[in-house]
Structure formats: C-alpha cells, structure tokens
Scaffold this motif. Structure first.
Motif, PDB file in Angstrom:
ATOM      1  N   SER A   1      36.813  48.001  27.292  1.00 22.81           N
ATOM      2  CA  SER A   1      35.622  48.340  28.140  1.00 22.81           C
ATOM      3  C   SER A   1      34.887  49.357  27.235  1.00 22.81           C
ATOM      4  O   SER A   1      33.459  49.583  27.386  1.00 22.81           O
ATOM      5  N   GLY A   2      35.411  49.902  25.977  1.00 24.44           N
ATOM      6  CA  GLY A   2      34.716  50.579  25.118  1.00 24.44           C
ATOM      7  C   GLY A   2      33.775  49.689  24.380  1.00 24.44           C
ATOM      8  O   GLY A   2      32.582  50.274  23.986  1.00 24.44           O
ATOM      9  N   GLY A   3      34.096  48.471  24.221  1.00 30.05           N
ATOM     10  CA  GLY A   3      33.099  47.544  23.331  1.00 30.05           C
ATOM     11  C   GLY A   3      31.908  47.153  24.271  1.00 30.05           C
ATOM     12  O   GLY A   3      31.163  46.156  24.258  1.00 30.05           O
ATOM     13  N   GLY A   4      31.814  47.462  25.549  1.00 34.02           N
ATOM     14  CA  GLY A   4      30.718  47.224  26.303  1.00 34.02           C
ATOM     15  C   GLY A   4      31.013  46.161  27.274  1.00 34.02           C
ATOM     16  O   GLY A   4      30.376  45.707  28.403  1.00 34.02           O
ATOM     17  N   THR A   5      32.043  45.072  26.747  1.00 31.94           N
ATOM     18  CA  THR A   5      32.469  44.030  27.764  1.00 31.94           C
ATOM     19  C   THR A   5      33.722  44.054  28.254  1.00 31.94           C
ATOM     20  O   THR A   5      34.652  45.060  27.376  1.00 31.94           O
ATOM     21  N   VAL A   6      34.032  43.992  29.437  1.00 30.98           N
ATOM     22  CA  VAL A   6      35.290  44.256  30.135  1.00 30.98           C
ATOM     23  C   VAL A   6      35.866  42.688  30.175  1.00 30.98           C
ATOM     24  O   VAL A   6      35.519  41.895  30.720  1.00 30.98           O
ATOM     25  N   THR A   7      37.306  42.600  29.970  1.00 23.18           N
ATOM     26  CA  THR A   7      37.990  41.137  29.857  1.00 23.18           C
ATOM     27  C   THR A   7      38.763  41.436  31.050  1.00 23.18           C
ATOM     28  O   THR A   7      40.045  42.147  30.821  1.00 23.18           O
ATOM     29  N   LEU A   8      38.691  40.609  32.025  1.00 18.93           N
ATOM     30  CA  LEU A   8      39.728  40.591  33.371  1.00 18.93           C
ATOM     31  C   LEU A   8      40.716  39.794  32.886  1.00 18.93           C
ATOM     32  O   LEU A   8      40.606  38.678  32.386  1.00 18.93           O
ATOM     33  N   LYS A   9      42.084  39.982  33.234  1.00 21.62           N
ATOM     34  CA  LYS A   9      43.181  39.300  33.006  1.00 21.62           C
ATOM     35  C   LYS A   9      43.459  38.403  34.313  1.00 21.62           C
ATOM     36  O   LYS A   9      43.771  39.324  35.122  1.00 21.62           O
ATOM     37  N   MET A  10      43.657  37.210  34.386  1.00 21.38           N
ATOM     38  CA  MET A  10      43.858  36.742  35.546  1.00 21.38           C
ATOM     39  C   MET A  10      44.922  35.567  35.330  1.00 21.38           C
ATOM     40  O   MET A  10      45.109  34.924  34.191  1.00 21.38           O
ATOM     41  N   VAL A  11      45.973  35.426  36.161  1.00 22.32           N
ATOM     42  CA  VAL A  11      47.243  34.388  36.346  1.00 22.32           C
ATOM     43  C   VAL A  11      46.995  33.757  37.381  1.00 22.32           C
ATOM     44  O   VAL A  11      46.992  34.177  38.318  1.00 22.32           O
ATOM     45  N   ALA A  12      47.042  32.365  37.113  1.00 22.40           N
ATOM     46  CA  ALA A  12      46.824  31.294  38.026  1.00 22.40           C
ATOM     47  C   ALA A  12      47.700  30.165  38.195  1.00 22.40           C
ATOM     48  O   ALA A  12      48.439  29.988  37.060  1.00 22.40           O
ATOM     49  N   ALA A  13      48.113  29.945  39.222  1.00 25.56           N
ATOM     50  CA  ALA A  13      49.019  28.683  39.408  1.00 25.56           C
ATOM     51  C   ALA A  13      48.341  27.332  39.002  1.00 25.56           C
ATOM     52  O   ALA A  13      47.172  27.276  39.271  1.00 25.56           O
ATOM     53  N   ASP A  14      48.917  26.352  38.492  1.00 28.09           N
ATOM     54  CA  ASP A  14      48.584  25.050  38.133  1.00 28.09           C
ATOM     55  C   ASP A  14      48.584  24.010  39.247  1.00 28.09           C
ATOM     56  O   ASP A  14      49.717  23.849  39.617  1.00 28.09           O
ATOM     57  N   TYR A  15      47.453  23.745  39.978  1.00 28.94           N
ATOM     58  CA  TYR A  15      47.165  22.823  40.918  1.00 28.94           C
ATOM     59  C   TYR A  15      47.318  21.214  40.437  1.00 28.94           C
ATOM     60  O   TYR A  15      47.344  20.442  41.191  1.00 28.94           O
ATOM     61  N   GLY A  16      47.027  21.421  39.061  1.00 29.23           N
ATOM     62  CA  GLY A  16      46.885  19.872  38.562  1.00 29.23           C
ATOM     63  C   GLY A  16      48.014  19.203  38.024  1.00 29.23           C
ATOM     64  O   GLY A  16      49.184  19.953  38.424  1.00 29.23           O
ATOM     65  N   GLY A  17      48.109  18.453  37.167  1.00 30.20           N
ATOM     66  CA  GLY A  17      49.354  17.457  36.618  1.00 30.20           C
ATOM     67  C   GLY A  17      49.897  18.153  35.422  1.00 30.20           C
ATOM     68  O   GLY A  17      50.224  17.334  34.403  1.00 30.20           O
ATOM     69  N   GLY A  18      49.855  19.396  35.054  1.00 23.49           N
ATOM     70  CA  GLY A  18      50.186  19.768  33.862  1.00 23.49           C
ATOM     71  C   GLY A  18      49.314  20.300  32.835  1.00 23.49           C
ATOM     72  O   GLY A  18      47.995  19.790  33.047  1.00 23.49           O
ATOM     73  N   PRO A  19      49.784  20.958  31.810  1.00 23.89           N
ATOM     74  CA  PRO A  19      48.801  21.344  30.631  1.00 23.89           C
ATOM     75  C   PRO A  19      47.941  20.091  30.100  1.00 23.89           C
ATOM     76  O   PRO A  19      46.623  20.469  29.509  1.00 23.89           O
ATOM     77  N   THR A  20      48.393  18.974  30.052  1.00 23.99           N
ATOM     78  CA  THR A  20      47.457  17.881  29.362  1.00 23.99           C
ATOM     79  C   THR A  20      46.772  16.928  30.252  1.00 23.99           C
ATOM     80  O   THR A  20      46.175  16.115  29.789  1.00 23.99           O
TER      81      THR A  20
END
Lengths: 423, 301
Positions: A37-56
């Motif tokens: 937040s000090g640098g002016g931008t905020v990074t939101l960290k999000m964790v989500a489940a995979d509805y697709g068929g895997g990373p590839t």
C-alpha cells in the motif's frame, strides 16, 4: 514400516511445526502488505479453486482468473489481484495451513466458508459488497451465507440437478414424454428394459455422490435430511419409502447393478455411451455427455412420488474475504466488478456452472438445456452443511446408504440417523 | 590418570558419531510420529486439524462402539492370512520353477518383475477396469466363452458384492506380492549349497523328501523374512481396496486401514485411535508370526 500411520502422524508433526511458526509468519505477512500500500498500489491476494481440467487445460482456473483480474486492473490501476488457483482436492488443506501460519489471503473462493466464521476471520458481507449486488443475489442462496443472522459467505456459483434422458432410447422404447412421477418412471424403465437397455435408470449410490442422489429421492417422497423444524430426520417414513421404491426398481433389474458401489462418474460415462436410459445429472454433465458423443438427450425436472419436484438440489460454492489485512475497500471494488460485469457470466459459460444472481439467470434463460435447472434454482434446496454434524453424516451416507437397496432401508437409514443425533 | 579416563570416555563416545545420524533419523521418522499418533488419539481435534484439548479415552470408546468395527478387524485378519498364505505357497512353487534351467529363463524372470515394477494403485485401477460390468475385458472374455449371459448386469459386476469382490481383491494383492516374495525365495534357494543335494541323492532320497527335509528347512530364514514383510505390507495395504471397491458396499470390503482413512474425514481423533489399534495389531501379528516360525531357534546346519 506402517506407511499410513506414519502419514497420519506426519500430518500431526506438520501441524505442530506450523503452529509454532505462527507468530513470525503472521508478522512477515503484514509487513509485505504495508509495503504494497506504501507504493500506491495494493495487491489483493486471492486463493481460488480450479473449476477447469487442471493447470495445463484450456479451461484452467489460472487462465480464467488472469482474464478477469487483467480487466479489473485496467479499470482500477492501483489495485492488483494476485490469484493462486488450487485444485479441489488440496485447497482446503492448503488454506488451513495458510490460516494456521497467519498468512491470510484477502479473498478465498472455495466450497465452504463456515469454518472460518467461528474464529472471527471473515469480513461481514455488508463490509465488502455493495447493496445493489447484495440485492441481486438469489435470496435463498444468500440466506445460507449467514451464521447467527450475520452474512459472511457470498454465493459464488451454483449447480442444480435434473433428469437427463436419452431421446434415442426413449423413442426406441416408445416413450413419448419424460416421466413426471415415480409410477411413470417405473413404467418408462420397464419399457426401456424391454427395448434391451441394460441400465434403464442410472443409480449411483457409491461413495462419490450418494448424498446427492439420495437427497433427490428423499425430496421426491417429501422427505429430506432434516424435517421442517430443522431436526435430523434421515430415517423418516418418507425417506424409507423413497428407498423402498428404489429397492423395487433395483430388484426388477431396472437400475445400475449394485448401485451401492457405483459412482456418478461411471453412470455418466455409461449415459454418454448410450447405455443408460435416464439418470440424474447437472449442467456440468452436459459437456461430458456431448464429449462422449451423445447429443440427442433431454433434460426434465426431477420426478417425485406424485408430481415433479418444485425444487431441486442446489449446490453452491462460496467466496469470502478475510478481515486480517484491512483491505475491505479494495475487496469491495473487486467483488462489485465481478458480480456486475461480465466475469460472473463468463464463469457460467466456461464451466457450465449456474449463476447465483437474478440478473445472471435472466442472461442465460434462452438456453434450452439449462432451462429446467434455472427454473428450479431460485427455489433450490441445499444440504444441511451449516450443521456441524453434516460432515459425519455426509461421510456415512456416501459409504453405506447403498445398503438400503440390498438390505433393510429402515435399519440402514436408522444407523445414519443415529450418527447425526449422537454426541 | 585424568587423561586416561578422558580418552576412555571419548572412545566410548566414538561409536555415537557413527550411529548418531541413524539414531536421529529413526527418532524423527519413526519414534516421534508414533508418539504424536498416540498423543493425537487422546485429543479432541477439529476438522481443520486444530487441537481442542484432551479427550481422555473417548476416541477409543467411540471407535469400539462403531457398529462396523468388529467386522472390519475380523476382515483385516482374514485378509492378511489369505493373501500371505496364498502368496507364500505360490511363490515357493514359482521360485522352484525359476530356479530350474529352461529356455528364455531370463525373459521369464523379467516378466515376473512386471507386477512389482508397476505402481500398485495403477495395477488396482487396471483390474477395476477389467472387471467393469459394461466394458471390462474379463467380462467380455467370459461372455465370449459363454460363461456369462450378458454385459452390464449384476452377474457382470464382481466388485459390486462383497462375496465376489473379496476374492478379486485377494487375487490382486497376491498378484502384486508375488514378485518380491518369489525373488526373496530365489535368493534363499541360491544360498543352499549343492553338496547337500548330492548327499541326499546318494542316500536315495526322493524329490519330495529332498524338498521337505532339505530345501524347506534351509530356506527358512528367507521364507520367514519374506512372509513377515508380506504380513506387514498386506495388513497396511490401502491402494488396492481403495481403488477397487472403496471398502463398499457399505463397509463390507473395508479393512482397518481403509476404515481409518474414512474416519479421518469425520473425526481425526477417532482416526488416530484406529491408527493406534492398527499399530498394535501389526505388532501383535508380527510377534505371533515370529513365535510360530520360531525365529530364535537355530536353523539346522
């Protein structure tokens, strides 16, 4: 020597290590947040489940979320969203580790929210969702996001069940309409059997989804896991009646053989291969059947004892925000962007998941095969998953409810009821 | 004087440097987990793995009150005995066979390793597919042979009923245990000197008599080790049953390891109690086995 046991014990060791490292982990987490937040931008960290068929896979969750967050950051240049996509098998364990380490994500999208409420880790929905978006959520769905009257979980996507039937097999057997009642269903199954269909009705009561399949039959007889006043009623006369009906179907050879050992996945594969006359399925099974080469199938409401069900089994996944990092304003922007923009609809299109908003349902209403699901959705019934006993009941149902087909329904259901009401 | 005692002490400590790493490894990898396991079995643990305090013997009471507990333990015992006995008997025959000279022996020995080299989980899944009621190879062959009327029915579904599923599970367990056991016995056979056989021949002993009085007794060290490792392995075997039947229908094909894993989904403390019982079972089984096979008595030389 004893691998399983060492495995279980290592889990304990890991937990112990995690607990001891709690303090330092928490501080470093906050530290990096301040820098952001000090640098002016905020990074939101999000964790989500995979509805697709895997990373590839083409439809991987990582790709989907990158599209959404890029679009969001373009509109809100000083907020970045960093999404970590985890598959369904591991997400609960990994999130538990993060929480135990004090490394809270800002946003979590997964199958359950209730475990975090008791620990006071979540933002209330009012703090992170605009009134317009809240009003757009289907009330029955939003209601389940509440614990003791305060809402913490936001419905994310949903899914419902309907009766799938193979139109080719139906016309071969001379059946004009999908069945509406149990009697019609049995008559249709008998006709299919005469037309040499090996599995007239696909009945998966194995460990994968027995809790869903059983629930639909319970509801057909007017029963359910709980009665109207919210008490467990697994061995209610209605539920026993439902399983006696299923036993009749099974004994006449009209169902999948040995339903207590068959998984939904197997039945759906057989349905896709044209070997099953009818089976319960959801929107997510549509692409699977089409991929298997079956296109001439229809979807109808779930038949009940004397009429089709007004309701269906609704399953919903949740999105929630942790309150430890103090970024409620940014989270609110992201959530409103997600629900009011194209993202929510994109997720329905990509994964055949159903929307949880009134506006989302309207957008999809022209889809013929989704219609029975969308119609039943606002009035859906849910698993009693907010009850702490549900995990135990769920496990036991998955393991042993198939025995109610081959054995005595009252006895098997009575045993599960005992687990639900036991201390 | 002082120097002398110091050097004696350092001499006494020297071995520690050598065995130290092994001791630490055993302490961390074997003993510590056992301690944690036993400790967990007396705790109340939440679904997220958070310890909520002591639970006395409640986990054990709950476990022993499970209606399926007795059946599961009895089945585990039958499972171990059936699989180990069949494996050992078949391996003895196979080892004898592979100890002979015959054409393509090398190829045959390699083929024997195959089930061992493949992952057990994979083997189990392949067998599950072969027994699929609609599309299973075994069922298709049975239909072609006229032993089965049609695919897709209950007759074509051996894994759907405990009475037919158990023999198949035992079959697969024996199948994956054979290579190791056979090779252990082959190694044992190689250590038997040929002069004892010659002596027996001179005395005019018949083949069966030679096997019974010479081969088997001399094979006993190898046989004991092979069977003992099998007992522990089979008792803790998880992937075969999990992949093929999931312990279903109901709990009717579940052994104690399967039961423990299912419990872990609902009550971690109770599952830990099951682990402790399991651990105890392995120790008891091992002790009984060693007693029966007279581990300590010297093999006649």
């Amino acid at each position: 020597m004893n691998k399983k046991l060492v495995g279980a014990a290592t889990l304990g060791v890991a937990a112990a290590l995690v607990l001891t490292s709690c303090g330092s982990g928490g501080e470093s987490g906050t530290g990096s947040g301040d820098k952001g937040s000090g640098g002016g931008t905020v990074t939101l960290k999000m964790v989500a489940a995979d509805y697709g068929g895997g990373p590839t896979a083409e439809d991987s969750g990582a790709k989907f979320w990158k599209g959404v967050t890029d679009e969001f950051t373009a509109a809100n240049p000083n907020i970045k969203v960093d999404v970590q996509v985890i598959n369904w098998n591991d997400i609960d364990k990994q999130v538990a580790t993060m929480v135990q380490n004090g490394q809270f994500p800002d946003i979590l999208q997964t199958g359950d929210y209730s475990g975090f409420v008791k620990e006071g880790l979540l933002h209330k929905v009012d703090e992170i969702l605009s009134p317009q978006t809240q009003a757009d959520l289907l009330p029955k769905f939003a209601e389940f996001g509440k614990v003791d009257g305060a809402a913490y979980g936001i419905p994310f996507v949903s899914s419902a069940r309907g009766l799938f039937y193979n139109k080719d097999l139906f016309s071969k057997a001379g059946i004009a309409e999908p069945p509406k009642t149990w009697d019609e269903l049995k008559a249709a199954a008998e006709k299919l059997k005469k037309a040499d269909v090996a599995q007239p009705f696909g009945l998966p009561l194995g460990n994968e989804e027995a809790q869903g399949e059983s629930f639909l039959w319970f509801m057909g007889a007017g029963g359910g896991y709980k009665d109207a006043s919210g008490n467990w009623a697994i061995n209610s006369p209605q539920n026993i009646e439902a399983f006696k009906y299923l036993k009749g179907l099974h004994d006449a050879g009209l169902t999948t053989p040995n339903p207590g050992t068959k998984n939904r996945k197997d039945v759906w594969e057989d349905f896709g291969a044209g070997k099953v006359g009818m089976a319960f399925g959801g929107p997510m099974s549509i692409p699977q059947f089409e991929k298997a080469g079956l296109t001439n199938f229809g979807v109808a409401p779930i038949p009940g004892k004397s009429a089709v069900l007004e309701t269906t089994l609704g399953v919903q996944d949740w999105i929630m925000a942790f309150n430890k990092n103090g970024r409620a304003a940014e989270i609110k922007k992201f959530f409103d962007f997600f629900y009011s923009g194209t993202a929510a609809q994109k997720i329905s299109d990509t994964y055949k998941l159903l929307p949880v908003t009134t506006s989302g349902i309207q957008k999809l209403s022209s889809d013929e095969k989704l219609k029975p699901f969308l119609d039943a959705l606002p009035n859906a019934t849910f698993y009693p998953f907010t009850d702490p006993k549900w995990t135990e009941v769920n496990t036991e149902v998955k393991q042993s409810i198939g025995g109610a087909i081959t054995g005595d329904a009252a006895e098997v259901l009575g045993k599960i009821q005992k687990i639900a009401t036991g201390s | 004087m002082h120097q002398k005692s110091q050097s004696r002490m350092s001499r006494a400590l020297t071995p520690l440097i050598w065995i130290g790493p092994a001791v630490i490894l055993i302490a961390v990898v074997v003993i510590w987990p056992v301690v944690v396991m036993i400790q967990s079995s007396f705790q109340k643990i939440s679904r997220f793995g958070v310890v909520q305090g002591g639970n006395g013997f409640d986990n054990y009471t709950k476990l022993f009150d499970e209606p399926d507990f007795g059946g599961v333990m009895f089945r585990s015992l039958i499972w171990v005995v059936a699989v180990v006995v069949l494996t050992v008997v078949l391996s003895l025959a196979l080892a004898q066979l592979f100890n002979q000279k015959f054409p393509l022996k090398r190829v045959a020995r390699w083929a024997l390793i195959a089930p061992w080299a493949a992952s057990v989980l994979m083997t189990a899944i392949i067998f599950k597919w072969m027994l699929d009621p609609e599309a299973g190879l075994v069922n298709m062959i049975l239909v072609d042979l006229g032993l089965l009327d049609a695919l897709g029915g209950a007759e074509a579904d051996p894994l759907g009923k405990a009475s037919t599923a158990m023999p198949w599970l035992v079959f697969v367990a024996v199948f994956v245990s054979l290579p190791f056991t056979t090779y252990a016995l082959l190694a044992g056979l190689a250590t038997i000197p040929s002069d004892v056989y010659e002596a027996a021949k001179m005395d005019g002993a018949r083949k069966l008599r030679v096997y019974w009085s010479i081969t088997l007794p001399l094979l006993r060290p190898a046989l004991t080790v092979a069977a003992l490792i099998n007992v522990m392995n089979v008792f803790n075997n998880f992937p075969i049953i999990w992949a093929m039947t999931h312990g279903q229908p109901g709990y009717s094909t579940a052994t104690s390891t399967i039961f423990m894993f299912i419990l872990k989904g609902t009550d971690i403390g109770e599952s830990a109690a099951m682990s402790v019982v399991n651990f105890g079972m392995v120790i008891v089984l091992t002790a009984v086995f060693l007693k029966v096979s007279r581990w300590n008595t010297e093999v006649a030389r």
